[in-house]
Design a protein around this motif. Sequence first.
Motif, PDB file in Angstrom:
ATOM      1  N   GLY A  93       1.619  12.133 -16.920  1.00 59.65           N
ATOM      2  CA  GLY A  93       1.980  12.692 -18.505  1.00 59.65           C
ATOM      3  C   GLY A  93       0.615  11.994 -19.177  1.00 59.65           C
ATOM      4  N   ARG A  94      -0.474  11.654 -17.836  1.00 58.95           N
ATOM      5  CA  ARG A  94      -2.390  12.049 -18.383  1.00 58.95           C
ATOM      6  C   ARG A  94      -2.774  12.903 -18.361  1.00 58.95           C
ATOM      7  N   ARG A  95      -2.332  14.198 -17.605  1.00 59.73           N
ATOM      8  CA  ARG A  95      -2.888  15.344 -16.924  1.00 59.73           C
ATOM      9  C   ARG A  95      -4.318  15.058 -15.890  1.00 59.73           C
ATOM     10  N   ILE A  96      -3.635  13.883 -14.804  1.00 60.58           N
ATOM     11  CA  ILE A  96      -4.524  13.539 -13.619  1.00 60.58           C
ATOM     12  C   ILE A  96      -3.931  14.363 -12.792  1.00 60.58           C
ATOM     13  N   LYS A  97      -3.369  14.363 -12.605  1.00 61.25           N
ATOM     14  CA  LYS A  97      -2.126  14.403 -10.988  1.00 61.25           C
ATOM     15  C   LYS A  97      -3.657  14.817  -9.907  1.00 61.25           C
ATOM     16  N   PRO A  98      -4.745  15.735 -10.131  1.00 63.83           N
ATOM     17  CA  PRO A  98      -5.265  15.472  -8.589  1.00 63.83           C
ATOM     18  C   PRO A  98      -6.321  14.843  -9.057  1.00 63.83           C
ATOM     19  N   GLU A  99      -5.761  13.577  -9.489  1.00 63.80           N
ATOM     20  CA  GLU A  99      -7.140  12.562  -9.150  1.00 63.80           C
ATOM     21  C   GLU A  99      -6.072  11.303  -8.056  1.00 63.80           C
ATOM     22  N   THR A 100      -4.631  11.467  -8.957  1.00 57.14           N
ATOM     23  CA  THR A 100      -3.397  10.605  -8.434  1.00 57.14           C
ATOM     24  C   THR A 100      -3.289  11.057  -6.969  1.00 57.14           C
ATOM     25  N   VAL A 101      -3.446  12.446  -6.632  1.00 56.86           N
ATOM     26  CA  VAL A 101      -3.043  12.711  -5.452  1.00 56.86           C
ATOM     27  C   VAL A 101      -4.168  11.782  -4.798  1.00 56.86           C
ATOM     28  N   VAL A 102      -5.856  12.150  -4.948  1.00 58.49           N
ATOM     29  CA  VAL A 102      -6.235  11.491  -3.847  1.00 58.49           C
ATOM     30  C   VAL A 102      -6.270  10.301  -3.771  1.00 58.49           C
TER      31      VAL A 102
ATOM     32  N   ALA B 279       0.663  -1.459   0.086  1.00 56.42           N
ATOM     33  CA  ALA B 279      -0.325  -0.320  -0.038  1.00 56.42           C
ATOM     34  C   ALA B 279       1.271   1.310   0.193  1.00 56.42           C
ATOM     35  N   LEU B 280       1.458   1.405   0.487  1.00 57.21           N
ATOM     36  CA  LEU B 280       2.945   2.385   0.893  1.00 57.21           C
ATOM     37  C   LEU B 280       3.965   2.413  -0.480  1.00 57.21           C
ATOM     38  N   ILE B 281       4.007   1.455  -0.913  1.00 55.81           N
ATOM     39  CA  ILE B 281       5.020   2.068  -2.707  1.00 55.81           C
ATOM     40  C   ILE B 281       3.868   1.919  -3.124  1.00 55.81           C
ATOM     41  N   GLY B 282       2.404   1.791  -3.341  1.00 55.53           N
ATOM     42  CA  GLY B 282       1.142   1.651  -4.656  1.00 55.53           C
ATOM     43  C   GLY B 282       1.474   2.663  -5.112  1.00 55.53           C
ATOM     44  N   PRO B 283       1.435   4.060  -4.288  1.00 58.17           N
ATOM     45  CA  PRO B 283       1.290   5.236  -5.053  1.00 58.17           C
ATOM     46  C   PRO B 283       2.419   5.734  -5.937  1.00 58.17           C
ATOM     47  N   VAL B 284       3.826   5.089  -5.759  1.00 55.40           N
ATOM     48  CA  VAL B 284       4.629   5.067  -6.114  1.00 55.40           C
ATOM     49  C   VAL B 284       4.324   4.601  -7.717  1.00 55.40           C
ATOM     50  N   ALA B 285       4.048   2.994  -8.255  1.00 53.22           N
ATOM     51  CA  ALA B 285       3.698   3.128  -8.730  1.00 53.22           C
ATOM     52  C   ALA B 285       2.255   3.280  -9.756  1.00 53.22           C
ATOM     53  N   PHE B 286       0.897   4.247  -8.647  1.00 51.50           N
ATOM     54  CA  PHE B 286       0.114   5.039  -9.401  1.00 51.50           C
ATOM     55  C   PHE B 286       0.853   5.900 -10.424  1.00 51.50           C
ATOM     56  N   HIS B 287       1.621   6.704  -9.530  1.00 48.28           N
ATOM     57  CA  HIS B 287       1.921   7.348 -10.562  1.00 48.28           C
ATOM     58  C   HIS B 287       2.485   7.272 -11.277  1.00 48.28           C
ATOM     59  N   ARG B 288       3.014   6.725 -11.465  1.00 53.52           N
ATOM     60  CA  ARG B 288       4.673   5.499 -12.150  1.00 53.52           C
ATOM     61  C   ARG B 288       3.361   5.739 -14.007  1.00 53.52           C
ATOM     62  N   LEU B 289       2.528   5.191 -13.865  1.00 52.33           N
ATOM     63  CA  LEU B 289       1.123   3.885 -14.819  1.00 52.33           C
ATOM     64  C   LEU B 289       0.530   5.991 -15.276  1.00 52.33           C
TER      65      LEU B 289
END
Length: 185
Positions: free
Chosen positions: A108-117, A95-105
Amino acid sequence: MSSSGNARPEPAGHDARDGGRNDGRDDGRDESPEERADRQWQDLVQEIRVAQTGVQILFGFLLSVAFTTEFRRLPQTDTTIYVVTVVLASLATGALIGPVAFHRLVWGRRIKPETVVWASRLTFIGILLLLATLTTALFLVLRVTTHNALVPWLVAGVLLWYLLCWFALPLWVRGRRRGRGAGRR
């Protein structure tokens, strides 16, 4: 009022002169949703680094325990507690590494606000799993080293301390802040 002359009022916190940069939030910052997401992402990454380091060190230690001679002598109950603790540590690590993988995947898709959530949600789940890991690890270590009837009470006291530091205190401060009025900073 909007600058086009119609009578429709702008949302609270919105000012047509700033291009809608405040996005309806009165948080005292003049930033666009993208700028806010960038700032929140940086804050979140710093928080994750702290929790991630702790859980990874604990997980590594827990993995090594199974290869000791003492481990083979544990009663079945303690072995079960150990297995539960290792699984919890593994889940917390994921779960704590998940945000890194999520961000990487999604980068560049212009969805940073959703990524942060989503990254924030994964981080919170990771913190809950870390809480469970620390509690079960402490329970196991105290059981094995002391064989004392006070162990559950000691662990309950430590768990209460974690809950106070990690959740009760921040929620209390947040509630006090809300009670004073969100407009004052």
